[in-house]
Each structure stands twice: as structure tokens, then as C-alpha cells.
Write a protein that holds these residues in place. Sequence first.
Motif, PDB file in Angstrom:
ATOM      1  N   ASP A   1      85.451   4.016  -3.512  1.00 14.65           N
ATOM      2  CA  ASP A   1      84.180   4.619  -3.903  1.00 14.65           C
ATOM      3  C   ASP A   1      83.248   3.564  -4.534  1.00 14.65           C
ATOM      4  N   LYS A   2      83.839   2.681  -5.346  1.00 16.22           N
ATOM      5  CA  LYS A   2      83.048   1.630  -5.982  1.00 16.22           C
ATOM      6  C   LYS A   2      82.497   0.654  -4.935  1.00 16.22           C
ATOM      7  N   LEU A   3      83.316   0.323  -3.931  1.00 19.37           N
ATOM      8  CA  LEU A   3      82.892  -0.560  -2.850  1.00 19.37           C
ATOM      9  C   LEU A   3      81.763   0.079  -2.037  1.00 19.37           C
ATOM     10  N   LYS A   4      81.874   1.388  -1.819  1.00 24.11           N
ATOM     11  CA  LYS A   4      80.836   2.115  -1.087  1.00 24.11           C
ATOM     12  C   LYS A   4      79.500   2.044  -1.827  1.00 24.11           C
ATOM     13  N   LYS A   5      79.547   2.220  -3.154  1.00 21.54           N
ATOM     14  CA  LYS A   5      78.314   2.181  -3.955  1.00 21.54           C
ATOM     15  C   LYS A   5      77.671   0.801  -3.937  1.00 21.54           C
ATOM     16  N   ILE A   6      78.479  -0.257  -4.057  1.00 26.97           N
ATOM     17  CA  ILE A   6      77.892  -1.603  -4.037  1.00 26.97           C
ATOM     18  C   ILE A   6      77.326  -1.901  -2.659  1.00 26.97           C
ATOM     19  N   ASN A   7      77.980  -1.421  -1.606  1.00 25.71           N
ATOM     20  CA  ASN A   7      77.443  -1.614  -0.257  1.00 25.71           C
ATOM     21  C   ASN A   7      76.115  -0.873  -0.062  1.00 25.71           C
TER      22      ASN A   7
END
Length: 128
Positions: A1-7
Amino acid sequence: DKLKKINEKIKIVKSLPFFKYVDSIEQNEIAKHIKYDYYYQSTILIEDGTYNYQLFYVCEGKVIKKKGDYEEEIIEKGNYFGFLSLFVNIPSNYTFMTDEKSKTVIASLKFNEVKLFENKRYLSYLFF
């Protein structure tokens, strides 16, 4: 989820014309400072006559650009506003407020929080 937000944040940075040619390391650095805010109807984001050193990007909903009681423009999803004071050092000539009919999601970037932007010459290279 954190990776999705930074992307998602990197995607916003890449979509802005003045960050288009910034290298990926700098894009990642800029993206780290983007913050999402949720606003309800008729919330004033920038008031006429005030200084603003922040970039606003509309993720969801609409923002109305007004001069007095006159509606000048509707800013919709995928568009940005609000950073001009940074360069010309004058207060805003308009009021920007969220639409009265919907909740609005804004991604914002405060220029004073990004180390890259401490150098105004770097900023002028990006924007002009």
C-alpha cells in the motif's frame, strides 16, 4: 500500500510540466513531500490577498477560482494551481475554494519543505 501511494505521487510529479525533465532521483525526492488532504464543500484553500508557497493538484472533485463574487474558472481533476507567489512574491489575486457540491481531494506540495527548492535558481530553471 505504501509503494502504491509513492507511485501515485511520482505519477503526479511526472504529470506536472515543470517536473517533466527532472531526473527520477529528484522526482522521487519531490514525491516524498506530497501530502493528500480531503476537503469538504466550500473550503477556502487560498484567499485573495494572501501569500501562498504551495502547489495544489486536484485529484478528485473541483476547485473554483474566484475574484470577488465572480467565478473565473473551474479547476478539475488533473490540474494544478497556487504556486505563483513563490516567484513573484506578491499575494494571490484570486480566491481558490473547493466546489460546493462535492468532497475534494488535493495533493499539495509545500516548496519550503523540499531541499532541492532551496536554490531559487534551480526553481527558475524548472518553471521558466
